[in-house]
Write a protein that holds these residues in place. Structure first.
Motif, PDB file in Angstrom:
ATOM      1  N   ARG A   1      -0.881 -18.662 -11.922  1.00  0.00           N
ATOM      2  CA  ARG A   1      -1.019 -18.711 -13.442  1.00  0.00           C
ATOM      3  C   ARG A   1      -0.549 -17.633 -14.329  1.00  0.00           C
ATOM      4  NH1 ARG A   1      -5.938 -20.901 -11.618  1.00  0.00           N
ATOM      5  NH2 ARG A   1      -7.098 -18.855 -12.085  1.00  0.00           N
ATOM      6  N   ALA A   2      -0.530 -16.501 -13.598  1.00  0.00           N
ATOM      7  CA  ALA A   2       0.028 -15.240 -14.119  1.00  0.00           C
ATOM      8  C   ALA A   2       1.529 -15.217 -14.148  1.00  0.00           C
ATOM      9  CB  ALA A   2      -0.458 -14.070 -13.298  1.00  0.00           C
ATOM     10  N   LEU A   3       2.185 -15.768 -13.200  1.00  0.00           N
ATOM     11  CA  LEU A   3       3.555 -15.853 -12.966  1.00  0.00           C
ATOM     12  C   LEU A   3       4.132 -17.056 -14.053  1.00  0.00           C
ATOM     13  CD1 LEU A   3       4.341 -15.975  -9.039  1.00  0.00           C
ATOM     14  CD2 LEU A   3       4.797 -14.044 -10.886  1.00  0.00           C
ATOM     15  N   GLU A   4       3.249 -18.011 -14.314  1.00  0.00           N
ATOM     16  CA  GLU A   4       3.617 -18.907 -15.174  1.00  0.00           C
ATOM     17  C   GLU A   4       3.744 -18.419 -16.406  1.00  0.00           C
ATOM     18  OE1 GLU A   4       2.261 -23.604 -16.147  1.00  0.00           O
ATOM     19  OE2 GLU A   4       1.216 -22.380 -14.961  1.00  0.00           O
ATOM     20  N   LYS A   5       2.660 -17.658 -16.888  1.00  0.00           N
ATOM     21  CA  LYS A   5       2.674 -17.008 -18.104  1.00  0.00           C
ATOM     22  C   LYS A   5       3.678 -15.967 -18.513  1.00  0.00           C
ATOM     23  CE  LYS A   5      -0.060 -17.436 -21.056  1.00  0.00           C
ATOM     24  NZ  LYS A   5      -0.108 -18.001 -22.420  1.00  0.00           N
ATOM     25  N   ARG A   6       3.786 -15.256 -17.543  1.00  0.00           N
ATOM     26  CA  ARG A   6       5.103 -14.378 -17.554  1.00  0.00           C
ATOM     27  C   ARG A   6       6.458 -15.081 -17.735  1.00  0.00           C
ATOM     28  NH1 ARG A   6      10.060 -13.678 -14.591  1.00  0.00           N
ATOM     29  NH2 ARG A   6      10.982 -11.742 -15.441  1.00  0.00           N
ATOM     30  N   THR A   7       6.478 -16.248 -17.084  1.00  0.00           N
ATOM     31  CA  THR A   7       7.845 -17.320 -17.462  1.00  0.00           C
ATOM     32  C   THR A   7       7.757 -17.487 -18.783  1.00  0.00           C
ATOM     33  OG1 THR A   7       7.764 -17.824 -15.282  1.00  0.00           O
ATOM     34  CG2 THR A   7       9.076 -19.076 -16.666  1.00  0.00           C
ATOM     35  N   GLU A   8       6.687 -18.060 -19.202  1.00  0.00           N
ATOM     36  CA  GLU A   8       6.494 -18.587 -20.741  1.00  0.00           C
ATOM     37  C   GLU A   8       6.917 -17.504 -21.726  1.00  0.00           C
ATOM     38  OE1 GLU A   8       3.049 -19.545 -23.962  1.00  0.00           O
ATOM     39  OE2 GLU A   8       2.689 -20.441 -21.816  1.00  0.00           O
ATOM     40  N   LEU A   9       6.569 -16.212 -21.360  1.00  0.00           N
ATOM     41  CA  LEU A   9       6.518 -14.922 -22.448  1.00  0.00           C
ATOM     42  C   LEU A   9       8.262 -14.753 -22.428  1.00  0.00           C
ATOM     43  CD1 LEU A   9       4.019 -12.428 -21.304  1.00  0.00           C
ATOM     44  CD2 LEU A   9       3.937 -13.997 -23.350  1.00  0.00           C
ATOM     45  N   VAL A  10       8.861 -14.835 -21.292  1.00  0.00           N
ATOM     46  CA  VAL A  10      10.351 -14.808 -21.418  1.00  0.00           C
ATOM     47  C   VAL A  10      10.970 -15.719 -21.840  1.00  0.00           C
ATOM     48  CG1 VAL A  10      12.338 -14.665 -19.647  1.00  0.00           C
ATOM     49  CG2 VAL A  10      10.544 -13.378 -19.106  1.00  0.00           C
ATOM     50  N   SER A  11      10.737 -17.062 -21.625  1.00  0.00           N
ATOM     51  CA  SER A  11      11.342 -18.073 -22.609  1.00  0.00           C
ATOM     52  C   SER A  11      10.705 -18.074 -23.918  1.00  0.00           C
ATOM     53  CB  SER A  11      10.444 -19.580 -21.799  1.00  0.00           C
ATOM     54  OG  SER A  11      11.178 -20.557 -22.764  1.00  0.00           O
ATOM     55  N   ARG A  12       9.775 -17.618 -24.603  1.00  0.00           N
ATOM     56  CA  ARG A  12       9.397 -17.482 -25.665  1.00  0.00           C
ATOM     57  C   ARG A  12      10.260 -16.501 -26.437  1.00  0.00           C
ATOM     58  NH1 ARG A  12       4.856 -19.690 -28.110  1.00  0.00           N
ATOM     59  NH2 ARG A  12       3.655 -20.794 -26.711  1.00  0.00           N
ATOM     60  N   LYS A  13      10.458 -15.563 -25.906  1.00  0.00           N
ATOM     61  CA  LYS A  13      11.334 -14.461 -26.329  1.00  0.00           C
ATOM     62  C   LYS A  13      12.850 -14.850 -26.405  1.00  0.00           C
ATOM     63  CE  LYS A  13      12.914  -9.466 -25.523  1.00  0.00           C
ATOM     64  NZ  LYS A  13      12.641  -8.361 -24.737  1.00  0.00           N
ATOM     65  N   ARG A  14      13.465 -15.603 -25.513  1.00  0.00           N
ATOM     66  CA  ARG A  14      14.753 -16.046 -25.579  1.00  0.00           C
ATOM     67  C   ARG A  14      15.032 -17.111 -26.455  1.00  0.00           C
ATOM     68  NH1 ARG A  14      16.210 -15.113 -19.090  1.00  0.00           N
ATOM     69  NH2 ARG A  14      15.995 -12.937 -19.122  1.00  0.00           N
ATOM     70  N   LEU A  15      14.096 -18.211 -26.394  1.00  0.00           N
ATOM     71  CA  LEU A  15      14.423 -19.419 -27.214  1.00  0.00           C
ATOM     72  C   LEU A  15      13.155 -19.415 -28.291  1.00  0.00           C
ATOM     73  CD1 LEU A  15      15.162 -21.656 -23.999  1.00  0.00           C
ATOM     74  CD2 LEU A  15      16.496 -20.749 -25.652  1.00  0.00           C
ATOM     75  N   PRO A  16      12.828 -18.768 -28.903  1.00  0.00           N
ATOM     76  CA  PRO A  16      11.665 -18.888 -30.187  1.00  0.00           C
ATOM     77  C   PRO A  16      11.780 -20.214 -30.984  1.00  0.00           C
ATOM     78  CG  PRO A  16      13.509 -17.454 -30.979  1.00  0.00           C
ATOM     79  CD  PRO A  16      13.823 -17.714 -29.634  1.00  0.00           C
ATOM     80  N   GLY A  17      12.826 -20.866 -31.050  1.00  0.00           N
ATOM     81  CA  GLY A  17      12.822 -21.854 -32.112  1.00  0.00           C
ATOM     82  C   GLY A  17      12.452 -23.167 -31.033  1.00  0.00           C
ATOM     83  N   LEU A  18      12.778 -23.172 -29.982  1.00  0.00           N
ATOM     84  CA  LEU A  18      12.383 -24.304 -29.180  1.00  0.00           C
ATOM     85  C   LEU A  18      10.868 -24.175 -28.914  1.00  0.00           C
ATOM     86  CD1 LEU A  18      12.835 -26.476 -26.946  1.00  0.00           C
ATOM     87  CD2 LEU A  18      13.375 -24.930 -25.422  1.00  0.00           C
ATOM     88  N   TRP A  19      10.188 -22.957 -28.813  1.00  0.00           N
ATOM     89  CA  TRP A  19       8.756 -22.905 -28.668  1.00  0.00           C
ATOM     90  C   TRP A  19       8.133 -23.231 -29.750  1.00  0.00           C
ATOM     91  CZ3 TRP A  19       5.789 -22.674 -24.645  1.00  0.00           C
ATOM     92  CH2 TRP A  19       6.257 -22.341 -23.246  1.00  0.00           C
ATOM     93  N   ARG A  20       8.756 -23.088 -31.054  1.00  0.00           N
ATOM     94  CA  ARG A  20       7.957 -23.375 -32.311  1.00  0.00           C
ATOM     95  C   ARG A  20       7.668 -24.850 -32.272  1.00  0.00           C
ATOM     96  NH1 ARG A  20      10.801 -18.981 -34.743  1.00  0.00           N
ATOM     97  NH2 ARG A  20      12.761 -20.247 -35.088  1.00  0.00           N
ATOM     98  N   VAL A  21       9.054 -25.384 -31.850  1.00  0.00           N
ATOM     99  CA  VAL A  21       8.715 -26.986 -31.691  1.00  0.00           C
ATOM    100  C   VAL A  21       7.700 -27.504 -30.776  1.00  0.00           C
ATOM    101  CG1 VAL A  21      10.088 -28.911 -31.258  1.00  0.00           C
ATOM    102  CG2 VAL A  21      11.111 -27.335 -32.571  1.00  0.00           C
TER     103      VAL A  21
END
Length: 231
Positions: free
Chosen positions: A43-63
């Motif tokens: 779960r910690a690794l999954e959260k870390r992956t989400e954090l990286v994705s949120r930083k790189r693709l903020p628009g996609l994460w807003r959707v």
């Protein structure tokens, strides 16, 4: 001080990211119960992956966040998959029962019904387990070998005002300053620290000097984002 993470509920102080009492925090690593810790590490690794994705693709994460809010916390894809799976399961059950009642021989309805039911069950299972299994596999690799720690020359990890230092066999490694950390993720029993392309996974129980709550507050002041995963 780094901006506070919206997920971190720890109260921030005004000491500029310096330990509250000017002291170091020392971890001495002991054997890990790998099987028990893999789910938390995953779960910690999954959260870390989400954090990286949120930083790189903020628009996609807003959707994505908007879709989650509209679907009660599930992604639109997951919700659609579960609805489809339930429909297939219900259809399959109906066709199997209809086929059984019409004759003793297997009919096309029974065959289609069986396939539909299996597909429905499989879809429900995959949406709940596929993602977590993928990260648990990575967690197993991260934990590999940590079930047996050297007793004669223990590995220690020290956190000071300057940063983190890992020592092994009496030899100190380089000090990693806090501005080189990518993120920190806290679970019930673990702390995942990602820095300079590497990761340190610490057991809270291995903290030998200092209070764990105080230490987590210290990390939250020095490393951003700092995420807490509730058990």
């Amino acid at each position: 001080m780094h901006p506070a993470s919206k997920y971190c509920m720890i109260e921030q102080s005004d000491n500029g990211g310096v330990p509250m009492n000017g002291k170091d925090y020392l971890f001495e690593l002991h054997s890990y119960d790998i099987n028990a810790l893999i789910p938390q590490a995953g779960r910690a690794l999954e959260k870390r992956t989400e954090l990286v994705s949120r930083k790189r693709l903020p628009g996609l994460w807003r959707v994505t966040d908007a879709c989650r809010a509209a679907s009660g916390g599930k992604t639109q894809s997951t919700l659609r998959t579960r609805v489809t799976s339930i429909a297939l399961l219900a259809l399959g059950a109906f066709l199997v029962v209809s086929g059984l009642s019409s004759s003793g021989e297997p009919s096309i309805s029974m065959i289609i019904g069986a396939v539909s039911a299996v597909s429905g069950i499989g879809g429900l299972y995959r949406t709940s387990r596929l993602a977590s299994k993928r990260f648990e596999k990575s967690a197993g690799l991260l934990l590999k070998g940590k079930d047996s720690m050297p007793a004669d020359s223990p590995i220690t990890v020290t956190f000071s005002e300057a940063g983190m230092t890992i020592s092994s066999g009496g030899t100190d490694g380089d000090c990693v300053p806090y501005d080189r950390f990518e993120c920190a993720v806290e679970t019930a029993d673990l702390l995942l620290l990602v820095y300079s392309g590497s990761a340190a996974l610490l057991q809270k129980s291995d903290l030998m000097s200092g209070d764990i709550k105080e230490f987590c507050a210290f990390l939250a002041e020095n490393i951003w984002p700092y995420e807490v995963i509730e058990s």
